[in-house]
Write a protein that holds these residues in place. Structure first.
Motif, PDB file in Angstrom:
ATOM      1  N   ILE A  32       0.844  -1.204   0.000  1.00 13.80           N
ATOM      2  CA  ILE A  32       0.000   0.000   0.000  1.00 13.80           C
ATOM      3  C   ILE A  32       0.872   1.245   0.000  1.00 13.80           C
ATOM      4  CG2 ILE A  32      -1.983  -1.055   1.166  1.00 13.80           C
ATOM      5  CD1 ILE A  32      -1.027   0.275   3.775  1.00 13.80           C
ATOM      6  N   MET A  34       1.499   4.303   1.818  1.00 17.18           N
ATOM      7  CA  MET A  34       1.177   4.669   3.200  1.00 17.18           C
ATOM      8  C   MET A  34       1.254   6.171   3.443  1.00 17.18           C
ATOM      9  SD  MET A  34       2.799   1.678   5.580  1.00 17.18           S
ATOM     10  CE  MET A  34       4.329   1.424   4.706  1.00 17.18           C
ATOM     11  N   ASP A  38      -2.118   5.975   8.278  1.00 14.87           N
ATOM     12  CA  ASP A  38      -1.916   4.527   8.229  1.00 14.87           C
ATOM     13  C   ASP A  38      -0.910   4.083   9.283  1.00 14.87           C
ATOM     14  OD1 ASP A  38      -3.586   4.624   5.950  1.00 14.87           O
ATOM     15  OD2 ASP A  38      -1.855   4.762   4.601  1.00 14.87           O
ATOM     16  N   GLY A  42      -1.738   1.560  12.285  1.00 16.02           N
ATOM     17  CA  GLY A  42      -0.936   0.344  12.387  1.00 16.02           C
ATOM     18  C   GLY A  42      -0.266   0.181  13.740  1.00 16.02           C
ATOM     19  N   ASP A 101      -8.001  10.739   2.694  1.00 14.01           N
ATOM     20  CA  ASP A 101      -6.891   9.884   3.119  1.00 14.01           C
ATOM     21  C   ASP A 101      -7.176   9.224   4.463  1.00 14.01           C
ATOM     22  OD1 ASP A 101      -5.314  10.292   0.880  1.00 14.01           O
ATOM     23  OD2 ASP A 101      -4.194  11.960   1.772  1.00 14.01           O
ATOM     24  N   LYS A 102      -7.783   9.971   5.372  1.00 14.44           N
ATOM     25  CA  LYS A 102      -8.119   9.428   6.695  1.00 14.44           C
ATOM     26  C   LYS A 102      -9.173   8.334   6.595  1.00 14.44           C
ATOM     27  CE  LYS A 102      -6.971  13.652   9.188  1.00 14.44           C
ATOM     28  NZ  LYS A 102      -7.474  14.780   9.987  1.00 14.44           N
ATOM     29  N   GLN A 104      -9.728   6.251   4.204  1.00 14.17           N
ATOM     30  CA  GLN A 104      -9.266   5.035   3.540  1.00 14.17           C
ATOM     31  C   GLN A 104      -8.384   4.146   4.413  1.00 14.17           C
ATOM     32  OE1 GLN A 104      -7.399   6.292  -0.123  1.00 14.17           O
ATOM     33  NE2 GLN A 104      -9.333   6.140  -1.222  1.00 14.17           N
ATOM     34  N   THR A 105      -7.944   4.645   5.541  1.00 15.46           N
ATOM     35  CA  THR A 105      -6.999   3.889   6.367  1.00 15.46           C
ATOM     36  C   THR A 105      -7.519   2.503   6.740  1.00 15.46           C
ATOM     37  OG1 THR A 105      -5.850   5.827   7.214  1.00 15.46           O
ATOM     38  CG2 THR A 105      -5.782   3.856   8.583  1.00 15.46           C
ATOM     39  N   LYS A 106      -8.729   2.425   7.231  1.00 14.00           N
ATOM     40  CA  LYS A 106      -9.265   1.121   7.653  1.00 14.00           C
ATOM     41  C   LYS A 106      -9.385   0.164   6.467  1.00 14.00           C
ATOM     42  CE  LYS A 106     -12.857  -0.794  10.593  1.00 14.00           C
ATOM     43  NZ  LYS A 106     -14.070  -0.524  11.349  1.00 14.00           N
ATOM     44  N   LYS A 108      -7.547   0.260   3.762  1.00 15.51           N
ATOM     45  CA  LYS A 108      -6.183  -0.127   3.399  1.00 15.51           C
ATOM     46  C   LYS A 108      -5.690  -1.256   4.298  1.00 15.51           C
ATOM     47  CE  LYS A 108      -4.062   4.161   1.744  1.00 15.51           C
ATOM     48  NZ  LYS A 108      -3.003   5.130   2.093  1.00 15.51           N
ATOM     49  N   PHE A 109      -5.982  -1.135   5.590  1.00 14.49           N
ATOM     50  CA  PHE A 109      -5.503  -2.170   6.512  1.00 14.49           C
ATOM     51  C   PHE A 109      -6.250  -3.481   6.350  1.00 14.49           C
ATOM     52  CE2 PHE A 109      -2.584   0.645   8.371  1.00 14.49           C
ATOM     53  CZ  PHE A 109      -1.635  -0.190   8.930  1.00 14.49           C
TER      54      PHE A 109
END
Length: 180
Positions: A32, A34, A38, A42, A101-102, A104-106, A108-109
Motif C-alpha cells: 500500500i 502509506m 496509516d 498500524g 486519506d483518513k 481510507q486507512t481502515k 487499506k488495513f
C-alpha cells in the motif's frame, strides 16, 4: 504450521487485530501507499511496531521537512520504544491529512491484512477461522464478499471458489491502494 489461530486469538492484545498480526514495514510499503494516518492506525492496533514510524519518516523526508518529521527522525531509541512522544509526533503529522486519506486507512488495513494472510496462508492451521476473525476485526465489511458460512461437508468444493474471489478482491484493492 507456524500460526495457531486459537492461540493467537486467545492472546489478543487488540480488538482490531485479534490475531496480533505484525506486518513488517518492508512488506507493507510494497503493498500500500502509506501515509501518517496509516502509520498511526498500524501502531495503535499492533500491526506495526513503533520503529515503523521512523522507517516511514526516512522514506518521506524531503529537502524542506516539517519540524515534526525532523523531531521524529531525531528520537533516541528509548524515545522510539517507550512513552508518548513518538505517537504524538506521528498523530500530529496524520492530522494534516485530507479527509479522504483518513477515511481510507481502515480499508487499506483490511486489504493489507488480507493480503498478508493470503501470502502466508499455508502457515495457518485454520485459515477459514483466521479469515473470519479478520472479517470481524474490520466490522464485517461488504467489500469482502468472498466470505460466508461454509460447512465442513462443502469446504473442499467451496474453497477453490473462495480463493478465486479472494484473489480478485486483492487484485482490485492493489489497483486502488498502490497506483502505478
Amino acid at each position: 504450521m507456524k500460526y495457531k489461530v486459537n492461540e493467537m486469538a486467545h492472546n489478543a492484545k487488540s480488538s482490531k487485530n485479534t490475531l496480533s498480526i505484525a506486518i513488517p514495514f518492508a512488506y507493507a510499503e510494497k503493498i500500500i501507499q502509506m501515509n501518517w494516518g496509516d502509520i498511526v492506525f498500524g501502531i495503535e492496533n499492533g500491526y506495526f511496531d513503533r520503529k515503523t514510524a521512523i522507517e516511514h519518516a526516512k522514506t518521506v523526508v524531503s529537502d524542506d521537512p516539517e519540524q515534526e518529521l525532523i523531531d521524529l527522525l531525531c528520537l533516541s531509541p528509548p524515545e522510539v520504544n517507550y512513552g508518548n512522544l513518538l505517537l504524538n509526533l506521528v498523530a500530529h503529522l496524520a492530522d494534516k491529512l485530507s479527509a479522504k486519506d483518513k477515511e481510507q486507512t481502515k480499508e487499506k488495513f483490511l486489504y493489507l491484512t488480507l493480503r498478508w494472510l493470503y501470502d502466508n496462508k499455508d502457515e495457518f492451521d485454520d485459515l477459514l477461522a483466521a479469515l473470519d476473525i479478520i472479517y470481524d476485526d474490520f466490522d464485517f465489511p461488504k467489500s469482502v464478499n468472498f466470505l460466508g458460512y461454509v460447512s465442513e461437508k462443502d469446504l473442499a468444493k467451496i474453497t477453490g471458489t473462495m480463493y478465486d474471489r479472494w484473489r480478485e478482491y486483492l487484485d482490485n484493492q492493489r489497483r486502488r491502494f498502490l497506483p502505478d
